[in-house]
Design a protein around this motif. Sequence first.
Motif, PDB file in Angstrom:
ATOM      1  N   ALA A   1       8.762   4.821 -11.432  1.00 48.46           N
ATOM      2  CA  ALA A   1       8.076   3.967 -10.457  1.00 48.46           C
ATOM      3  C   ALA A   1       8.516   2.515 -10.598  1.00 48.46           C
ATOM      4  O   ALA A   1       8.691   1.799  -9.600  1.00 48.46           O
ATOM      5  CB  ALA A   1       6.569   4.082 -10.644  1.00 48.46           C
ATOM      6  N   LEU A   2       8.713   2.059 -11.847  1.00 48.80           N
ATOM      7  CA  LEU A   2       9.190   0.692 -12.071  1.00 48.80           C
ATOM      8  C   LEU A   2      10.634   0.529 -11.615  1.00 48.80           C
ATOM      9  O   LEU A   2      11.002  -0.512 -11.061  1.00 48.80           O
ATOM     10  CB  LEU A   2       9.050   0.341 -13.556  1.00 48.80           C
ATOM     11  CG  LEU A   2       7.620   0.359 -14.113  1.00 48.80           C
ATOM     12  CD1 LEU A   2       7.631   0.077 -15.610  1.00 48.80           C
ATOM     13  CD2 LEU A   2       6.744  -0.648 -13.393  1.00 48.80           C
TER      14      LEU A   2
ATOM     15  N   LEU B   1       0.835  -1.211   0.000  1.00 44.05           N
ATOM     16  CA  LEU B   1       0.000   0.000   0.000  1.00 44.05           C
ATOM     17  C   LEU B   1       0.867   1.257   0.000  1.00 44.05           C
ATOM     18  O   LEU B   1       0.556   2.242  -0.687  1.00 44.05           O
ATOM     19  CB  LEU B   1      -0.918  -0.007   1.225  1.00 44.05           C
ATOM     20  CG  LEU B   1      -2.090  -0.988   1.195  1.00 44.05           C
ATOM     21  CD1 LEU B   1      -2.809  -0.978   2.536  1.00 44.05           C
ATOM     22  CD2 LEU B   1      -3.061  -0.641   0.082  1.00 44.05           C
ATOM     23  N   THR B   2       1.960   1.217   0.764  1.00 44.20           N
ATOM     24  CA  THR B   2       2.865   2.359   0.783  1.00 44.20           C
ATOM     25  C   THR B   2       3.509   2.564  -0.577  1.00 44.20           C
ATOM     26  O   THR B   2       3.638   3.692  -1.062  1.00 44.20           O
ATOM     27  CB  THR B   2       3.955   2.153   1.849  1.00 44.20           C
ATOM     28  OG1 THR B   2       3.335   1.925   3.117  1.00 44.20           O
ATOM     29  CG2 THR B   2       4.860   3.365   1.947  1.00 44.20           C
ATOM     30  N   ALA B   3       3.906   1.472  -1.230  1.00 39.86           N
ATOM     31  CA  ALA B   3       4.539   1.573  -2.543  1.00 39.86           C
ATOM     32  C   ALA B   3       3.589   2.157  -3.575  1.00 39.86           C
ATOM     33  O   ALA B   3       3.988   2.970  -4.418  1.00 39.86           O
ATOM     34  CB  ALA B   3       5.028   0.190  -2.985  1.00 39.86           C
ATOM     35  N   VAL B   4       2.322   1.758  -3.524  1.00 42.37           N
ATOM     36  CA  VAL B   4       1.343   2.296  -4.474  1.00 42.37           C
ATOM     37  C   VAL B   4       1.242   3.805  -4.336  1.00 42.37           C
ATOM     38  O   VAL B   4       1.244   4.542  -5.336  1.00 42.37           O
ATOM     39  CB  VAL B   4      -0.034   1.635  -4.260  1.00 42.37           C
ATOM     40  CG1 VAL B   4      -1.117   2.386  -5.026  1.00 42.37           C
ATOM     41  CG2 VAL B   4      -0.003   0.184  -4.705  1.00 42.37           C
ATOM     42  N   LEU B   5       1.162   4.287  -3.089  1.00 45.87           N
ATOM     43  CA  LEU B   5       1.056   5.734  -2.867  1.00 45.87           C
ATOM     44  C   LEU B   5       2.353   6.456  -3.207  1.00 45.87           C
ATOM     45  O   LEU B   5       2.344   7.528  -3.806  1.00 45.87           O
ATOM     46  CB  LEU B   5       0.669   6.008  -1.414  1.00 45.87           C
ATOM     47  CG  LEU B   5      -0.752   5.605  -1.020  1.00 45.87           C
ATOM     48  CD1 LEU B   5      -0.946   5.781   0.479  1.00 45.87           C
ATOM     49  CD2 LEU B   5      -1.770   6.442  -1.772  1.00 45.87           C
ATOM     50  N   TYR B   6       3.492   5.881  -2.828  1.00 52.40           N
ATOM     51  CA  TYR B   6       4.775   6.539  -3.062  1.00 52.40           C
ATOM     52  C   TYR B   6       5.138   6.610  -4.540  1.00 52.40           C
ATOM     53  O   TYR B   6       5.655   7.629  -5.002  1.00 52.40           O
ATOM     54  CB  TYR B   6       5.888   5.783  -2.317  1.00 52.40           C
ATOM     55  CG  TYR B   6       6.112   6.230  -0.899  1.00 52.40           C
ATOM     56  CD1 TYR B   6       5.121   6.869  -0.171  1.00 52.40           C
ATOM     57  CD2 TYR B   6       7.335   6.020  -0.280  1.00 52.40           C
ATOM     58  CE1 TYR B   6       5.333   7.274   1.140  1.00 52.40           C
ATOM     59  CE2 TYR B   6       7.568   6.425   1.033  1.00 52.40           C
ATOM     60  CZ  TYR B   6       6.554   7.045   1.730  1.00 52.40           C
ATOM     61  OH  TYR B   6       6.770   7.442   3.024  1.00 52.40           O
ATOM     62  N   TYR B   7       4.908   5.514  -5.275  1.00 54.54           N
ATOM     63  CA  TYR B   7       5.452   5.406  -6.624  1.00 54.54           C
ATOM     64  C   TYR B   7       4.446   5.721  -7.732  1.00 54.54           C
ATOM     65  O   TYR B   7       4.816   6.307  -8.753  1.00 54.54           O
ATOM     66  CB  TYR B   7       6.000   3.995  -6.870  1.00 54.54           C
ATOM     67  CG  TYR B   7       7.001   3.527  -5.851  1.00 54.54           C
ATOM     68  CD1 TYR B   7       7.905   4.411  -5.274  1.00 54.54           C
ATOM     69  CD2 TYR B   7       7.049   2.198  -5.454  1.00 54.54           C
ATOM     70  CE1 TYR B   7       8.828   3.988  -4.329  1.00 54.54           C
ATOM     71  CE2 TYR B   7       7.965   1.763  -4.515  1.00 54.54           C
ATOM     72  CZ  TYR B   7       8.849   2.654  -3.955  1.00 54.54           C
ATOM     73  OH  TYR B   7       9.756   2.225  -3.021  1.00 54.54           O
TER      74      TYR B   7
END
Length: 321
Positions: free
Chosen positions: A47-48, A6-12
């Motif tokens: 992001a990738l 969930l953090t990665a989705v928001l951050y990236y």
Amino acid sequence: DIYSMLTAVLYYFAMPAALVFGFYFSRMDERRPKLFRWARIGVFVPALLFGVFYPYLETRYYQLYDRTYYLCAALYNWLYGVLLTVLLFSYFYRTIDLGEFLASVREASWGFVLLGALMYCMTYPLRAFRIYYLTRHAGNAGFGKTQAITFRHQFYGRIIPFKVGDLSLVYLLRSYADVPLPQGSAVLVLLRVFDAFVIILSFLLCNISVSMRLFSNWILVAVLAALAAVLLCAPFVITRAADWIRKRGIYRRRAVRRLVDAVLNVRDMLVHSVASPKNFAVIGLSSALLWLFVYLSMYFVIAAFGQQVTLAETVVSEDGS
């Protein structure tokens, strides 16, 4: 790890999605179609790359212990925010007549504008109350902390398009109120179900009394019935699905077991929140009051610019759009 994902989705991915929205908003697809075709893909490349150098499932670790990662992520989101701001302001500069805009502002009735602002401010205690009421037995310590979480959640929801910012509630509840992720996810689902129920019900009632009917009433009644069925039958469906998975070989996989356990925790939260008539009445009533204040705020702002509309027409215009 669900928290890291969930953090990665928001951050990236939140800001690249916002930037693509900016491309469409500024009409880049019409003005520079070749650049648009490459840009809408290229903005997701960083992001990738973050996922390659800092795996998504380990985001929590890097967030806590790697200062370089934290600075890179912050700079990445800041630069994308600057680009989005430039896109939006350039579009407004090209399309909006500043003189007409200022004339409209000068002619507005600021008494109605202030009433609209007051009505909207009244929604924030109600938003916080709903969250606190649903999490008071899941680790949430107090209403004041919940109000701070609500302000942050609304901020993220406004600046990140496509409703991606709505997911921040789960992260905020976990970080600042010690609410476990499954319970936080269930709270978010419940709030959106109640919101949808109230919005459609208000649209149905107001649609009857205005001449500009956008949908047949039977369609709205069917959608309301479907929402009620989902709300009441979801725990049963989740339980049957979990039992079916447990009987299959895939349940031996660690990731599948964790996912099933998380879903069952969401089920428990749904049952705890909906099974009691008192809980159903409290959340339903607070949701109805919240949306009444939202509609009133819109009504007063529209009236401030001399538009003769009724509250019912305001509701139909907002929900229909």
